[in-house]
Design a protein around this motif. Structure first.
Motif, PDB file in Angstrom:
ATOM      1  N   ASP A  10       0.841  -1.194   0.000  1.00 19.27           N
ATOM      2  CA  ASP A  10       0.000   0.000   0.000  1.00 19.27           C
ATOM      3  C   ASP A  10       0.879   1.249   0.000  1.00 19.27           C
ATOM      4  OD1 ASP A  10      -2.466   1.549   0.455  1.00 19.27           O
ATOM      5  OD2 ASP A  10      -1.632   1.868   2.461  1.00 19.27           O
ATOM      6  N   THR A  43      -2.459   0.656  -5.086  1.00 21.88           N
ATOM      7  CA  THR A  43      -3.205   1.805  -4.582  1.00 21.88           C
ATOM      8  C   THR A  43      -4.642   1.807  -5.061  1.00 21.88           C
ATOM      9  OG1 THR A  43      -3.308   4.222  -4.507  1.00 21.88           O
ATOM     10  CG2 THR A  43      -2.366   3.246  -6.499  1.00 21.88           C
ATOM     11  N   ASN A  44      -5.539   2.176  -4.164  1.00 18.77           N
ATOM     12  CA  ASN A  44      -6.942   2.379  -4.513  1.00 18.77           C
ATOM     13  C   ASN A  44      -7.155   3.701  -5.239  1.00 18.77           C
ATOM     14  OD1 ASN A  44      -8.101   0.033  -3.594  1.00 18.77           O
ATOM     15  ND2 ASN A  44      -9.212   0.957  -1.891  1.00 18.77           N
ATOM     16  N   SER A  46      -7.516   6.335  -7.802  1.00 17.45           N
ATOM     17  CA  SER A  46      -7.706   6.199  -9.245  1.00 17.45           C
ATOM     18  C   SER A  46      -7.265   7.431 -10.020  1.00 17.45           C
ATOM     19  CB  SER A  46      -9.185   5.933  -9.542  1.00 17.45           C
ATOM     20  OG  SER A  46      -9.991   7.036  -9.143  1.00 17.45           O
ATOM     21  N   SER A  72      -6.302   1.097  -8.974  1.00 18.67           N
ATOM     22  CA  SER A  72      -7.693   0.669  -9.148  1.00 18.67           C
ATOM     23  C   SER A  72      -8.219   1.041 -10.526  1.00 18.67           C
ATOM     24  CB  SER A  72      -8.582   1.273  -8.050  1.00 18.67           C
ATOM     25  OG  SER A  72      -8.622   2.683  -8.138  1.00 18.67           O
ATOM     26  N   THR A 148     -14.403   2.683  -8.868  1.00 17.33           N
ATOM     27  CA  THR A 148     -12.993   2.295  -8.787  1.00 17.33           C
ATOM     28  C   THR A 148     -12.587   1.828  -7.396  1.00 17.33           C
ATOM     29  OG1 THR A 148     -12.298   4.574  -8.324  1.00 17.33           O
ATOM     30  CG2 THR A 148     -12.268   3.843 -10.644  1.00 17.33           C
ATOM     31  N   ASN A 149     -13.109   2.489  -6.371  1.00 12.32           N
ATOM     32  CA  ASN A 149     -12.711   2.122  -5.004  1.00 12.32           C
ATOM     33  C   ASN A 149     -13.717   2.679  -4.001  1.00 12.32           C
ATOM     34  OD1 ASN A 149     -11.252   4.717  -5.845  1.00 12.32           O
ATOM     35  ND2 ASN A 149     -11.013   4.788  -3.635  1.00 12.32           N
ATOM     36  N   ASP A 151     -13.248   3.947  -0.930  1.00  9.13           N
ATOM     37  CA  ASP A 151     -12.724   4.820   0.121  1.00  9.13           C
ATOM     38  C   ASP A 151     -13.610   6.047   0.311  1.00  9.13           C
ATOM     39  OD1 ASP A 151     -10.631   3.252  -1.248  1.00  9.13           O
ATOM     40  OD2 ASP A 151      -9.333   4.066   0.305  1.00  9.13           O
ATOM     41  N   GLY A 183     -11.673  -1.612  -6.190  1.00 10.06           N
ATOM     42  CA  GLY A 183     -10.515  -1.455  -5.303  1.00 10.06           C
ATOM     43  C   GLY A 183     -10.631  -2.229  -4.006  1.00 10.06           C
ATOM     44  N   LYS A 184      -9.512  -2.252  -3.264  1.00  8.20           N
ATOM     45  CA  LYS A 184      -9.476  -2.924  -1.958  1.00  8.20           C
ATOM     46  C   LYS A 184     -10.641  -2.482  -1.091  1.00  8.20           C
ATOM     47  CE  LYS A 184      -5.451  -1.049  -1.345  1.00  8.20           C
ATOM     48  NZ  LYS A 184      -4.199  -0.558  -0.737  1.00  8.20           N
ATOM     49  N   LEU A 189      -9.453  -6.137  -7.655  1.00  8.01           N
ATOM     50  CA  LEU A 189      -8.138  -5.499  -7.732  1.00  8.01           C
ATOM     51  C   LEU A 189      -7.035  -6.471  -7.339  1.00  8.01           C
ATOM     52  CD1 LEU A 189      -6.230  -3.091  -8.086  1.00  8.01           C
ATOM     53  CD2 LEU A 189      -6.798  -2.388  -5.742  1.00  8.01           C
ATOM     54  N   THR A 213      -9.373  -1.947   4.460  1.00  9.77           N
ATOM     55  CA  THR A 213      -9.069  -2.128   3.031  1.00  9.77           C
ATOM     56  C   THR A 213      -7.932  -3.120   2.831  1.00  9.77           C
ATOM     57  OG1 THR A 213      -7.637  -0.161   3.072  1.00  9.77           O
ATOM     58  CG2 THR A 213      -9.923   0.144   2.383  1.00  9.77           C
TER      59      THR A 213
END
Length: 268
Positions: A10, A43-44, A46, A72, A148-149, A151, A183-184, A189, A213
């Motif tokens: 990460d 990495t998440n 984007s 991502s 994409t993620n 977060d 993403g995570k 991913l 994550t």
């Protein structure tokens, strides 16, 4: 046979905070390169292309090559292209996402009539009411919603800002459609990264600072996890037990500094 020592590392909160390098990050990556231990920066986020991510890391003194970066955006574009080669996608995101979509042979949908195959949404710091209305209308018209993620928060020099997941939550609230999350902690991913490394899940350890994550991604995808537990990461000694309960998982390994992570990686 491929090495069983492959790593997914990460970035934000693990190797750097904002523009500040975490102590030991440069020594860790240098040692991995010197010993030929396969790894990817995972990495998440984007927003940036691999070349941009690598440049940022190098500016902080962390050696990095674009081909060592997995984002991502890359995984999202690959996901869409695998399901429908040459598909059209309305993009609500930044340059890293647009570049990944183009590299995967997909077409950006910009029309005012009709609908694309996908609505792909990532972090977008120019998101607006108009963009929300347009993305939502395309999803309601039948475009598949890809996020994409998840977060909710994005660290920045000025503090925490809304992340891609917060924008995605507004679209989900408007449309009632749950997105496919890339993403995570999604295995999508992770499996994309395993394929880039050319190894199976059992051969990989993911290293990160976030139980929700990074560590959950390891548990959900079948690889080992190493939690970097510091006072500056997302998961700290003070909130570890709460984050364990929230994530529902346990890290396989815990280390307090990147120097300890380097010693562990080189001793295997």
């Amino acid at each position: 046979m491929q090495s069983r020592n492959a790593l997914l590392i990460d970035l934000d909160g693990t190797l750097y905070h904002g523009e500040r390098r975490v102590p030991g990050a440069d020594e860790l990556i240098t040692a991995l390169d010197e010993q030929g231990i396969p790894f990817l920066f995972l990495t998440n986020n984007s927003s940036a292309a691999p070349e941009t991510v690598a440049l940022r890391l190098n500016k902080m003194g962390i050696p990095a090559k674009p081909e060592q970066v997995c984002t991502s955006s890359m995984a999202a574009a690959a996901y869409m292209a695998a399901r429908k080669p040459g598909a059209s996608a309305a993009i609500f995101g930044e340059s890293g996402l647009r570049g990944a979509v183009a590299a995967a042979g997909l077409t950006e949908f910009t029309g005012q009539t009709g609908k694309p195959d996908y609505v792909i949404q990532g972090i977008d710091r120019e998101f607006s009411y108009e963009k929300l209305a347009r993305a939502g209308s395309l999803i309601l018209a039948g475009a598949e919603f890809v996020l994409t993620n998840p977060d909710l928060l994005l660290p920045s020099e000025g503090g925490l800002m809304p992340g891609a997941g917060t924008l995605g939550a507004s679209l989900e609230a408007m449309t009632g459609v749950k997105p496919t999350v890339i993403g995570k902690p999604s295995p999508i991913l992770m499996n994309f990264a395993f394929n880039l490394l050319g190894v199976g899940a059992s051969q990989v350890t993911i290293i990160g600072d976030n139980m929700m994550t990074d560590i959950k991604a390891g548990a959900d995808s079948g690889c080992r996890s190493l939690l970097l537990l510091t006072e500056e990461g997302v998961t700290t000694p003070g909130n570890l037990e709460r984050h364990k309960k929230l994530s529902g998982v346990e890290p396989d390994l815990v280390r307090s500094t990147l120097q300890e992570v380097r010693e562990w990686a080189l001793s295997r």
